[in-house]
Design an enzyme around this catalytic site. Structure first.
Site, PDB file in Angstrom:
ATOM      1  N   CYS A 107       0.859  -1.173   0.000  1.00  0.00           N
ATOM      2  CA  CYS A 107       0.000   0.000   0.000  1.00  0.00           C
ATOM      3  C   CYS A 107       0.904   1.235   0.000  1.00  0.00           C
ATOM      4  CB  CYS A 107      -0.858  -0.006   1.257  1.00  0.00           C
ATOM      5  SG  CYS A 107       0.165   0.010   2.747  1.00  0.00           S
ATOM      6  N   HIS A 161       3.495   1.906  11.671  1.00  0.00           N
ATOM      7  CA  HIS A 161       2.339   1.713  12.553  1.00  0.00           C
ATOM      8  C   HIS A 161       2.137   2.855  13.545  1.00  0.00           C
ATOM      9  CE1 HIS A 161       4.090  -2.195  11.353  1.00  0.00           C
ATOM     10  NE2 HIS A 161       2.871  -2.345  10.920  1.00  0.00           N
ATOM     11  N   HIS A 189      -1.175  -4.679  19.486  1.00  0.00           N
ATOM     12  CA  HIS A 189      -0.697  -4.268  18.165  1.00  0.00           C
ATOM     13  C   HIS A 189      -0.058  -2.886  18.288  1.00  0.00           C
ATOM     14  CE1 HIS A 189      -0.730  -2.979  13.956  1.00  0.00           C
ATOM     15  NE2 HIS A 189      -0.805  -4.270  13.642  1.00  0.00           N
ATOM     16  N   GLU A 204       0.077  -0.353  16.369  1.00  0.00           N
ATOM     17  CA  GLU A 204      -0.762   0.805  16.004  1.00  0.00           C
ATOM     18  C   GLU A 204      -1.696   1.170  17.159  1.00  0.00           C
ATOM     19  OE1 GLU A 204      -2.866   0.624  12.206  1.00  0.00           O
ATOM     20  OE2 GLU A 204      -4.422   1.883  13.090  1.00  0.00           O
ATOM     21  N   CYS A 248      -8.349   1.660   6.515  1.00  0.00           N
ATOM     22  CA  CYS A 248      -7.782   2.444   5.414  1.00  0.00           C
ATOM     23  C   CYS A 248      -8.209   1.891   4.061  1.00  0.00           C
ATOM     24  CB  CYS A 248      -6.265   2.479   5.537  1.00  0.00           C
ATOM     25  SG  CYS A 248      -5.492   0.925   5.068  1.00  0.00           S
ATOM     26  N   SER A 306      -1.514  -7.788  10.580  1.00  0.00           N
ATOM     27  CA  SER A 306      -2.957  -7.809  10.876  1.00  0.00           C
ATOM     28  C   SER A 306      -3.771  -7.909   9.596  1.00  0.00           C
ATOM     29  CB  SER A 306      -3.326  -6.530  11.643  1.00  0.00           C
ATOM     30  OG  SER A 306      -4.708  -6.407  11.776  1.00  0.00           O
ATOM     31  N   ASN A 307      -3.429  -7.101   8.592  1.00  0.00           N
ATOM     32  CA  ASN A 307      -4.279  -7.106   7.392  1.00  0.00           C
ATOM     33  C   ASN A 307      -4.155  -8.406   6.623  1.00  0.00           C
ATOM     34  OD1 ASN A 307      -2.731  -6.480   4.666  1.00  0.00           O
ATOM     35  ND2 ASN A 307      -1.673  -5.380   6.298  1.00  0.00           N
TER      36      ASN A 307
HETATM   37 FE1  SF4 Z   1      -0.918   0.768   4.517  1.00  0.00          FE
HETATM   38 FE2  SF4 Z   1      -3.303   1.333   5.433  1.00  0.00          FE
HETATM   39 FE3  SF4 Z   1      -1.377   0.698   7.155  1.00  0.00          FE
HETATM   40 FE4  SF4 Z   1      -1.277   3.013   5.864  1.00  0.00          FE
HETATM   41  S1  SF4 Z   1      -2.820   2.422   7.340  1.00  0.00           S
HETATM   42  S2  SF4 Z   1       0.413   1.556   6.141  1.00  0.00           S
HETATM   43  S3  SF4 Z   1      -2.189   2.528   3.881  1.00  0.00           S
HETATM   44  S4  SF4 Z   1      -2.267  -0.649   5.605  1.00  0.00           S
END
Ligand code: SF4
Length: 321
Positions: A24, A86, A136, A138, A206, A235-236
């Site tokens: 991304c 993050h 996590h 973030e 996002c 995580s994603n």
């Molecule tokens: Fe990528 Fe979304 Fe994480 Fe930003 S928030 S680093 S665009 S996954």
């Protein structure tokens, strides 16, 4: 006849690669940030936590002179340290300043946006329900912006037990990499429990997370197997496995790279879907496609659901160079 049967079998097999997948804009920016920091300042460059949650990216940078640390106490005074995509809590910035470190902040701008919202609501005296995963990075960074105002919930059921200071002054924020569907369920529960919610029109998941989940849903419905390339702490990537299964894939597996594919997963499988998390280099996806070709599958075809054009400039500490 034997050759004809083989041709028919091969024709029935299909490998579909989802798009968008992989890097991304935030990961791309973070990776280029470490590359530029190594060029500008020379090795070693310290990186707090994994710059992005991908083992291969981290190992490649280690070979080029990056040193990944969990704590700033491991960084010598005067050294250069990059903060990961993050995000970090304000206390980490303060700690770096106190230690005399040169910092480069590669926090994704979409994570910074969540931090800013947390600060804004906390300043208004509003309680914030943060939907995310405990531990996590973030979530730790966002919570650090307003620790007295934020309460974490991980799943819809957690909402029922929430006790907040003033039920009429409540809002929510989310981690950026959650499951879109599960988060919608959690938000619906929050709205039911706190009908006077300080309104927000949407979650903070996002664009990249949403697009990758939509793309994997698109290929999963008729897949016998979906292979998601991504690390276990991404995580994603982990969400993509869940979303693929919920969308109808008979099986879905996460691998760091092709070497982790168990050929037993391919038994009786005709239709394979492939995708990758937002921190995964494309070469690893191509490695999976090559592995499948070596095991009797035809070359992969790509199904593009959404074109992405998002781009973020480098952190200002590097732009000034
Ligand atoms: Fe990528 Fe979304 Fe994480 Fe930003 S928030 S680093 S665009 S996954």
């Amino acid at each position: 006849m034997a050759v004809d049967r083989l041709a028919v079998m091969t024709e029935a097999k299909r490998v579909v690669v989802a798009a968008p997948r992989g890097y991304c804009a935030g990961v791309d920016r973070a990776v280029i940030t470490v590359e530029r920091a190594l060029e500008v300042y020379g090795a070693p460059v310290y990186v707090r936590k994994q710059i992005v949650h991908n083992r291969h990216v981290v190992e490649e940078f280690e070979a080029r002179g990056a040193i990944f640390v969990d704590d700033l106490a491991e960084v010598p005074a005067g050294a250069t340290v990059v903060f990961s995509a993050h995000g970090v809590a304000p206390s980490v910035h303060a700690d770096a300043a106190a230690r005399g470190l040169r910092t480069i902040d590669a926090t994704c701008p979409l994570v910074t946006r969540v931090h800013n919202e947390a600060k804004k609501f906390a300043a208004q005296g509003v309680d914030i329900v943060l939907i995310g995963h405990a531990g996590h990075e973030e979530v730790e960074g966002t919570t650090g912006e307003a620790p007295d105002s934020i309460t974490l919930v991980e799943r819809p059921e957690d909402v029922d037990a929430l006790v907040l200071r003033d039920p009429s002054r409540v809002t929510f924020l989310t981690q950026t990499t959650l499951s879109v569907d599960e988060t919608a369920e959690t938000i619906a529960r929050i709205r039911t429990k706190f009908p006077l919610l300080t309104d927000r029109s949407r979650d903070d998941i996002c664009y990249a997370t949403q697009n990758r989940q939509a793309a994997v849903k698109h290929i999963a419905a008729d897949a016998d197997l979906v292979i998601v390339v991504g690390s276990s702490n991404s995580s994603n990537s982990v969400r993509l496995v869940e979303v693929a299964k919920e969308a109808g894939a008979k099986d879905a597996r996460r691998v760091d790279n092709a070497s982790e594919i168990d050929v037993a997963w391919l038994e009786g499988v005709d239709r394979v879907g492939v995708t990758s998390g937002a921190s995964v280099p494309e070469s690893l996806v191509q490695g999976v496609c090559s592995f499948l070709e070596a095991h009797g599958f035809p070359p992969a075809v790509e199904e593009v659901l959404i074109e992405e054009k998002t781009f973020f400039g480098l952190p200002r500490e590097l732009n000034a160079r």
